[in-house]
Design a protein around this motif. Structure first.
Motif, PDB file in Angstrom:
ATOM      1  N   MET A 147     -10.202   9.605  -4.662  1.00  0.00           N
ATOM      2  CA  MET A 147     -11.089  10.639  -4.096  1.00  0.00           C
ATOM      3  C   MET A 147     -12.698  10.439  -4.411  1.00  0.00           C
ATOM      4  N   GLU A 148     -12.793   9.981  -5.484  1.00  0.00           N
ATOM      5  CA  GLU A 148     -14.229   9.931  -5.645  1.00  0.00           C
ATOM      6  C   GLU A 148     -14.945   8.516  -5.098  1.00  0.00           C
ATOM      7  N   GLU A 149     -14.287   7.423  -5.047  1.00  0.00           N
ATOM      8  CA  GLU A 149     -14.584   6.149  -4.750  1.00  0.00           C
ATOM      9  C   GLU A 149     -14.113   5.510  -3.482  1.00  0.00           C
ATOM     10  N   GLY A 150     -12.944   6.214  -2.838  1.00  0.00           N
ATOM     11  CA  GLY A 150     -12.405   5.522  -1.806  1.00  0.00           C
ATOM     12  C   GLY A 150     -11.911   4.211  -1.954  1.00  0.00           C
ATOM     13  N   ARG A 151     -11.150   4.015  -3.076  1.00  0.00           N
ATOM     14  CA  ARG A 151     -10.400   2.738  -3.281  1.00  0.00           C
ATOM     15  C   ARG A 151      -9.399   2.859  -4.304  1.00  0.00           C
ATOM     16  N   VAL A 152      -8.598   2.050  -4.377  1.00  0.00           N
ATOM     17  CA  VAL A 152      -7.584   2.020  -5.410  1.00  0.00           C
ATOM     18  C   VAL A 152      -7.549   0.885  -6.115  1.00  0.00           C
ATOM     19  N   THR A 153      -7.070   0.809  -7.568  1.00  0.00           N
ATOM     20  CA  THR A 153      -7.424  -0.403  -8.198  1.00  0.00           C
ATOM     21  C   THR A 153      -5.948  -0.700  -8.867  1.00  0.00           C
ATOM     22  N   VAL A 154      -5.137  -1.614  -8.545  1.00  0.00           N
ATOM     23  CA  VAL A 154      -3.924  -2.095  -9.038  1.00  0.00           C
ATOM     24  C   VAL A 154      -4.003  -3.231  -9.580  1.00  0.00           C
ATOM     25  N   ASP A 155      -3.597  -3.697 -10.759  1.00  0.00           N
ATOM     26  CA  ASP A 155      -3.646  -4.822 -11.422  1.00  0.00           C
ATOM     27  C   ASP A 155      -5.009  -5.520 -11.431  1.00  0.00           C
ATOM     28  N   ALA A 185       0.893  -1.074   0.025  1.00  0.00           N
ATOM     29  CA  ALA A 185      -0.058  -0.171  -0.034  1.00  0.00           C
ATOM     30  C   ALA A 185       1.013   1.161  -0.034  1.00  0.00           C
ATOM     31  N   GLY A 186       0.287   2.312  -0.716  1.00  0.00           N
ATOM     32  CA  GLY A 186       0.878   3.663  -0.845  1.00  0.00           C
ATOM     33  C   GLY A 186       0.670   4.474   0.257  1.00  0.00           C
ATOM     34  N   PRO A 187       1.108   5.747   0.395  1.00  0.00           N
ATOM     35  CA  PRO A 187       1.007   6.711   1.288  1.00  0.00           C
ATOM     36  C   PRO A 187      -0.635   7.192   1.441  1.00  0.00           C
ATOM     37  N   VAL A 188      -1.448   6.970   0.302  1.00  0.00           N
ATOM     38  CA  VAL A 188      -2.743   7.331   0.089  1.00  0.00           C
ATOM     39  C   VAL A 188      -3.652   6.494   1.107  1.00  0.00           C
ATOM     40  N   PHE A 189      -3.106   5.491   1.631  1.00  0.00           N
ATOM     41  CA  PHE A 189      -3.862   4.480   2.617  1.00  0.00           C
ATOM     42  C   PHE A 189      -3.830   5.184   3.899  1.00  0.00           C
ATOM     43  N   ALA A 190      -4.615   6.161   4.145  1.00  0.00           N
ATOM     44  CA  ALA A 190      -4.456   6.947   5.675  1.00  0.00           C
ATOM     45  C   ALA A 190      -5.763   7.652   5.829  1.00  0.00           C
ATOM     46  N   GLU A 226     -12.261   4.193   6.045  1.00  0.00           N
ATOM     47  CA  GLU A 226     -13.194   5.362   6.346  1.00  0.00           C
ATOM     48  C   GLU A 226     -12.697   5.745   7.689  1.00  0.00           C
ATOM     49  N   PRO A 227     -12.774   7.087   8.091  1.00  0.00           N
ATOM     50  CA  PRO A 227     -12.980   8.057   7.228  1.00  0.00           C
ATOM     51  C   PRO A 227     -11.722   8.120   6.215  1.00  0.00           C
ATOM     52  N   PHE A 228     -11.977   9.221   5.040  1.00  0.00           N
ATOM     53  CA  PHE A 228     -10.855   9.281   4.221  1.00  0.00           C
ATOM     54  C   PHE A 228     -11.026  10.661   3.572  1.00  0.00           C
TER      55      PHE A 228
END
Length: 323
Positions: free
Chosen positions: A130-138, A102-107, A146-148
């Motif tokens: 920012m829009e969906e609260g998730r990251v898609t990788v591969d 996970a990158g730093p956006v997971f906070a 939450e909260p985010f």
């Protein structure tokens, strides 16, 4: 189910205590803190356009501490890659599979510092999260939890080597504001504590991260009268009809204004929205979404000025909705 007056009173109490706690770090900036908290409890994001040294990092860290959440800071630079933000999949030879790092956006609170210094491709890496609260990788989605909240900053002074945020990404920010420099009395107060470390000790938490999620769900139930919705719609339409704008507020902008007004009303101890809530938030919510006509911009017209004029031209509802 509509928020009750008791829930509104409890919401306002927590909101006021959070403001007071964060103001111990960011002195004399209660209004900006309240806007930041409105974004947090509205499940939105905050854009700060400010010069260096005004307390942007301190604000993000203080919010995270006060809600007992995690925080991270991403320094945007021209060589920053999307994977540096979202995280990457790394092949594990022992298991023969890819593991996601996970990158730093997971906070809970992410400070995206000088976001306009990164390339458009890297800026776009924040769009989905920012829009969906998730990251898609591969092809695999990873919720950030939450909260985010993303608090992004950009420096309005140094524009060399920067990439202007596209309108599609600006529209993802619920509120845009600036902290600004403190007044003389506040500056003296800060200087008196100059022997302390830059960020000092973490402030005691006022509420848990789970509590923020609960209060955010309650804020969504604040009553909005049909007359208020009509007022918001007319305001947004007026920004589209203004001669100075090439692109006015969208439907998403109207939804954002209503959502923020609900939280603002609850922060004032009310379970219903009044026209003054909409007026107080119209500038921070709408101005950054407008695209000005080049000639008007050359003549010194600002988006905030357009919103201010629209507020004067569009008549609010005559009677505020009752409890």
């Amino acid at each position: 189910m509509t928020m009750t007056s008791e829930q509104a009173t409890r919401f306002a109490d927590v909101f006021d205590r959070l403001t007071a706690t964060i103001e111990q770090t960011l002195h004399g900036k209660a209004h900006v803190i309240r806007l930041a908290l409105v974004a947090l409890f509205s499940e939105g994001h905050l854009l700060l356009e400010d010069a260096p040294g005004t307390g942007k990092t301190s604000l993000a860290r203080a919010i995270a501490d006060s809600v007992r959440g995690s925080s991270s800071r991403i320094q945007f630079t021209p060589d920053l890659l999307p994977g540096d933000i979202t995280g990457v999949s790394v092949y594990d030879q022992r298991t023969g599979a890819f593991d996601f790092h996970a990158g730093p956006v997971f906070a809970n609170v992410v400070l995206a510092d000088e976001i306009n210094r990164a390339s458009p491709k890297t800026q776009a890496a924040l769009l989905e999260v920012m829009e969906e609260g998730r990251v898609t990788v591969d092809g695999v989605s990873h919720p950030v939890g939450e909260p985010f909240m993303v608090i992004a900053t950009q420096n309005p002074i140094e524009q060399a080597g920067t990439y202007r945020l596209p309108e599609a990404q600006l529209d993802r920010f619920l509120i845009k504001t600036s902290i600004g420099y403190p007044d003389h009395a506040t500056t003296l107060r800060i200087l008196e504590g100059a022997t302390e470390r830059a960020h000092g000790e973490p402030k005691p938490a006022v509420i848990t991260a789970e509590g923020v999620v609960l209060l955010a769900s309650e804020a969504r139930t604040v009553h909005v009268d049909a007359a208020i919705n009509d007022y918001v719609s007319r305001l947004v339409q007026a920004t589209r009809d203004a001669e100075e704008t090439r692109l006015g507020g969208s439907v998403r902008a109207a939804l954002a204004l209503v959502r923020a007004a609900k939280t603002y009303a609850a922060s004032d101890g009310r379970h219903y929205v009044i026209p003054d809530d909409v007026k107080a938030l119209a500038g921070p919510v709408l101005a950054h979404r407008l695209v000005l006509d080049p000639e008007a911009e050359f003549d010194g017209v600002t988006a905030l000025g357009v919103v201010s004029r629209v507020l004067l031209d569009v008549a609010p509802p005559g009677d505020a909705p009752g409890a």
